[in-house]
Scaffold this motif. Structure first.
Motif, PDB file in Angstrom:
ATOM      1  N   THR A 131       0.896  -1.347   0.059  1.00  0.00           N
ATOM      2  CA  THR A 131       0.144  -0.151  -0.086  1.00  0.00           C
ATOM      3  C   THR A 131       0.634   1.070   0.075  1.00  0.00           C
ATOM      4  OG1 THR A 131      -1.633   1.279   1.159  1.00  0.00           O
ATOM      5  CG2 THR A 131      -0.204  -0.003   2.628  1.00  0.00           C
ATOM      6  N   ARG A 132       0.206   2.296  -0.595  1.00  0.00           N
ATOM      7  CA  ARG A 132       1.035   3.525  -0.673  1.00  0.00           C
ATOM      8  C   ARG A 132       0.527   4.589   0.245  1.00  0.00           C
ATOM      9  NH1 ARG A 132       3.936   4.427  -5.421  1.00  0.00           N
ATOM     10  NH2 ARG A 132       4.670   6.252  -4.341  1.00  0.00           N
ATOM     11  N   ILE A 133      -0.680   4.300   0.897  1.00  0.00           N
ATOM     12  CA  ILE A 133      -0.940   5.133   1.718  1.00  0.00           C
ATOM     13  C   ILE A 133      -0.562   4.984   3.311  1.00  0.00           C
ATOM     14  CG2 ILE A 133      -3.157   5.631   3.149  1.00  0.00           C
ATOM     15  CD1 ILE A 133      -4.743   4.273   0.932  1.00  0.00           C
ATOM     16  N   PRO A 134       0.327   6.070   3.725  1.00  0.00           N
ATOM     17  CA  PRO A 134       0.835   6.254   4.753  1.00  0.00           C
ATOM     18  C   PRO A 134       0.019   5.904   6.094  1.00  0.00           C
ATOM     19  CG  PRO A 134       0.816   8.562   3.777  1.00  0.00           C
ATOM     20  CD  PRO A 134       0.057   7.677   2.926  1.00  0.00           C
ATOM     21  N   GLU A 135      -1.164   6.353   6.045  1.00  0.00           N
ATOM     22  CA  GLU A 135      -1.931   5.922   7.437  1.00  0.00           C
ATOM     23  C   GLU A 135      -2.079   4.602   7.405  1.00  0.00           C
ATOM     24  OE1 GLU A 135      -2.509   9.906   6.321  1.00  0.00           O
ATOM     25  OE2 GLU A 135      -2.810   8.228   5.136  1.00  0.00           O
ATOM     26  N   ALA A 136      -2.020   3.758   6.147  1.00  0.00           N
ATOM     27  CA  ALA A 136      -2.426   2.275   6.389  1.00  0.00           C
ATOM     28  C   ALA A 136      -1.176   1.694   6.688  1.00  0.00           C
ATOM     29  CB  ALA A 136      -2.814   1.800   4.843  1.00  0.00           C
ATOM     30  N   ARG A 137       0.202   2.169   6.074  1.00  0.00           N
ATOM     31  CA  ARG A 137       1.301   1.581   6.737  1.00  0.00           C
ATOM     32  C   ARG A 137       1.433   1.823   8.254  1.00  0.00           C
ATOM     33  NH1 ARG A 137       3.161   4.153   1.695  1.00  0.00           N
ATOM     34  NH2 ARG A 137       4.229   5.918   3.001  1.00  0.00           N
ATOM     35  N   ALA A 138       1.219   2.885   8.735  1.00  0.00           N
ATOM     36  CA  ALA A 138       1.561   3.130  10.131  1.00  0.00           C
ATOM     37  C   ALA A 138       0.477   2.104  10.978  1.00  0.00           C
ATOM     38  CB  ALA A 138       0.998   4.531  10.463  1.00  0.00           C
ATOM     39  N   LEU A 139      -0.683   2.028  10.479  1.00  0.00           N
ATOM     40  CA  LEU A 139      -1.780   0.999  11.200  1.00  0.00           C
ATOM     41  C   LEU A 139      -1.222  -0.365  10.914  1.00  0.00           C
ATOM     42  CD1 LEU A 139      -4.271   0.390  12.545  1.00  0.00           C
ATOM     43  CD2 LEU A 139      -5.234   0.420  10.015  1.00  0.00           C
ATOM     44  N   SER A 140      -0.560  -0.724   9.958  1.00  0.00           N
ATOM     45  CA  SER A 140      -0.152  -2.214   9.586  1.00  0.00           C
ATOM     46  C   SER A 140       1.027  -2.636  10.628  1.00  0.00           C
ATOM     47  CB  SER A 140       0.300  -2.355   8.153  1.00  0.00           C
ATOM     48  OG  SER A 140       0.952  -3.824   7.984  1.00  0.00           O
ATOM     49  N   GLU A 141       1.782  -1.654  10.472  1.00  0.00           N
ATOM     50  CA  GLU A 141       3.092  -1.730  11.597  1.00  0.00           C
ATOM     51  C   GLU A 141       2.586  -2.077  12.948  1.00  0.00           C
ATOM     52  OE1 GLU A 141       6.706  -1.957  10.337  1.00  0.00           O
ATOM     53  OE2 GLU A 141       5.446  -2.506   9.090  1.00  0.00           O
ATOM     54  N   ALA A 142       1.624  -1.090  13.330  1.00  0.00           N
ATOM     55  CA  ALA A 142       1.179  -1.101  14.649  1.00  0.00           C
ATOM     56  C   ALA A 142       0.513  -2.385  15.009  1.00  0.00           C
ATOM     57  CB  ALA A 142       0.315   0.024  15.108  1.00  0.00           C
ATOM     58  N   GLU A 143      -0.265  -2.929  14.162  1.00  0.00           N
ATOM     59  CA  GLU A 143      -1.118  -4.000  14.286  1.00  0.00           C
ATOM     60  C   GLU A 143       0.123  -5.336  14.273  1.00  0.00           C
ATOM     61  OE1 GLU A 143      -4.381  -4.752  14.892  1.00  0.00           O
ATOM     62  OE2 GLU A 143      -5.413  -3.895  13.112  1.00  0.00           O
ATOM     63  N   ASN A 144       0.730  -5.404  13.551  1.00  0.00           N
ATOM     64  CA  ASN A 144       1.774  -6.622  13.540  1.00  0.00           C
ATOM     65  C   ASN A 144       2.773  -6.468  14.545  1.00  0.00           C
ATOM     66  OD1 ASN A 144       1.275  -7.948  11.047  1.00  0.00           O
ATOM     67  ND2 ASN A 144       1.879  -6.322   9.945  1.00  0.00           N
ATOM     68  N   LEU A 145       3.257  -5.095  15.150  1.00  0.00           N
ATOM     69  CA  LEU A 145       3.956  -5.213  16.062  1.00  0.00           C
ATOM     70  C   LEU A 145       3.287  -5.676  17.702  1.00  0.00           C
ATOM     71  CD1 LEU A 145       7.018  -4.461  17.181  1.00  0.00           C
ATOM     72  CD2 LEU A 145       6.206  -1.866  17.489  1.00  0.00           C
ATOM     73  N   ASP A 146       2.105  -5.236  17.694  1.00  0.00           N
ATOM     74  CA  ASP A 146       1.289  -5.464  19.007  1.00  0.00           C
ATOM     75  C   ASP A 146       1.435  -7.260  18.942  1.00  0.00           C
ATOM     76  OD1 ASP A 146      -0.477  -4.686  21.283  1.00  0.00           O
ATOM     77  OD2 ASP A 146      -1.872  -6.061  20.146  1.00  0.00           O
ATOM     78  N   GLU A 147       1.216  -7.767  18.012  1.00  0.00           N
ATOM     79  CA  GLU A 147       1.192  -9.498  17.940  1.00  0.00           C
ATOM     80  C   GLU A 147       2.590 -10.029  18.447  1.00  0.00           C
ATOM     81  OE1 GLU A 147      -0.294 -10.687  14.219  1.00  0.00           O
ATOM     82  OE2 GLU A 147      -2.263  -9.824  14.343  1.00  0.00           O
ATOM     83  N   ILE A 148       3.681  -9.496  18.416  1.00  0.00           N
ATOM     84  CA  ILE A 148       4.811  -9.890  18.927  1.00  0.00           C
ATOM     85  C   ILE A 148       5.405  -9.210  20.453  1.00  0.00           C
ATOM     86  CG2 ILE A 148       7.384  -9.641  18.453  1.00  0.00           C
ATOM     87  CD1 ILE A 148       6.403  -9.328  15.519  1.00  0.00           C
ATOM     88  N   GLY A 149       5.923 -10.254  21.197  1.00  0.00           N
ATOM     89  CA  GLY A 149       5.954  -9.729  22.407  1.00  0.00           C
ATOM     90  C   GLY A 149       5.205 -10.592  23.499  1.00  0.00           C
ATOM     91  N   ILE A 150       5.281  -9.928  24.719  1.00  0.00           N
ATOM     92  CA  ILE A 150       4.582 -10.442  25.844  1.00  0.00           C
ATOM     93  C   ILE A 150       3.063 -10.580  25.754  1.00  0.00           C
ATOM     94  CG2 ILE A 150       3.819  -9.998  28.125  1.00  0.00           C
ATOM     95  CD1 ILE A 150       6.739 -10.891  28.106  1.00  0.00           C
ATOM     96  N   MET A 151       2.435  -9.861  24.713  1.00  0.00           N
ATOM     97  CA  MET A 151       1.107  -9.927  24.111  1.00  0.00           C
ATOM     98  C   MET A 151       0.806 -11.250  23.428  1.00  0.00           C
ATOM     99  SD  MET A 151      -0.277  -7.546  25.756  1.00  0.00           S
ATOM    100  CE  MET A 151      -1.622  -8.213  25.125  1.00  0.00           C
ATOM    101  N   TYR A 152       1.911 -11.813  22.631  1.00  0.00           N
ATOM    102  CA  TYR A 152       2.012 -13.111  22.112  1.00  0.00           C
ATOM    103  C   TYR A 152       1.474 -14.206  23.034  1.00  0.00           C
ATOM    104  CZ  TYR A 152       3.779 -17.540  21.033  1.00  0.00           C
ATOM    105  OH  TYR A 152       3.925 -18.891  20.718  1.00  0.00           O
ATOM    106  N   VAL A 153       2.368 -13.999  24.347  1.00  0.00           N
ATOM    107  CA  VAL A 153       1.990 -14.928  25.171  1.00  0.00           C
ATOM    108  C   VAL A 153       0.829 -15.147  25.907  1.00  0.00           C
ATOM    109  CG1 VAL A 153       2.918 -15.944  27.575  1.00  0.00           C
ATOM    110  CG2 VAL A 153       4.476 -14.790  26.049  1.00  0.00           C
TER     111      VAL A 153
END
Length: 242
Positions: A131-153
């Protein structure tokens, strides 16, 4: 401009689910709050925009993050899934569209049209790696980052508890992920920016410590070591019930 209080209240009413026994299930609502916080901070990074792009619209980023996973709540409302299944896998395109519908039906008249339009596009395109939409890129990174770490456990624990799996399964799954380099592939495939990849790797190191502690505690390995150091034979003690 921050999102109007009425918009937050409308979203909270939708995203706070009724769990078993009619207790409030905050899992989806708290996820949305984390993603809003992450997405707005990530939108400040130079990586959030390509050459020639404007800075991502912070209000649209927040609005998109607030409703990006609302499709799960809609499916729970329609009895299509149980509340414990919420966020047990990445949100698919159908659920994104349900989230768009929830935003348009419940909050569109409370916000400027441009903000809503940008947020809708961000939700629809956040699953698109290119996607070329900057808001979509920021949202995607946030969603994926939230799935990694203690929240995964916590996510795995929630799912396994609902399925009647033992705590041991957390350790088994974690070790399997490490063995097959699951996290390396996940970081490379789902995170676009070096900043978020670095943060994800740091989070996984913290998870590794937690999982080692869990493996230690479930076997009482620290107590065994103490007894062995004192010359006490523990061979007569069964580690766990069969």
């Amino acid at each position: 401009m921050a999102l109007p209080k009425q918009v937050i209240e409308v979203a909270e009413e939708l995203l706070v689910l009724r769990g078993d026994g009619q207790a409030n299930d905050l899992w989806l609502w708290e996820h949305a709050r984390r993603v809003i916080h992450l997405a707005q901070m990530l939108a400040l990074l130079p990586e959030a925009r390509e050459i020639g792009d404007d800075q991502p619209d912070q209000d649209a980023v927040a609005l998109a993050a607030l409703f990006a996973d609302a499709g799960w709540a809609v499916q729970v409302e329609h009895d299509e899934i149980s509340h414990w299944q919420v966020l047990n896998r990445p949100t698919n395109d159908i659920q994104r569209e349900l989230g768009v519908g929830a935003l348009q039906d419940r909050a569109a008249d409370l916000l400027p049209t441009k903000t809503v339009e940008i947020a809708v596009r961000a939700i629809r395109e956040c699953n698109d790696r290119y996607t070329r939409i900057p808001e979509a890129r920021a949202l995607s990174e946030a969603e994926n980052l939230d799935e990694i770490g203690i929240m995964y456990v916590l996510r795995q624990f929630r799912q396994y508890q609902a399925e009647g799996c033992p705590i041991d399964q957390l350790v088994v799954t974690w070790n399997r992920h490490i063995e097959y380099h699951y996290w390396d592939a996940r970081i490379n495939d789902c995170l676009r920016w070096e900043t978020t990849r670095h943060i994800a790797r740091s989070r996984l190191k913290a998870v590794e410590q937690v999982m080692h502690a869990l493996a230690r505690d479930r076997e009482a390995a620290d107590l065994k070591h103490t007894l062995k150091s004192a010359g006490i034979d523990t061979s007569s003690v069964s580690a766990r019930l069969s």
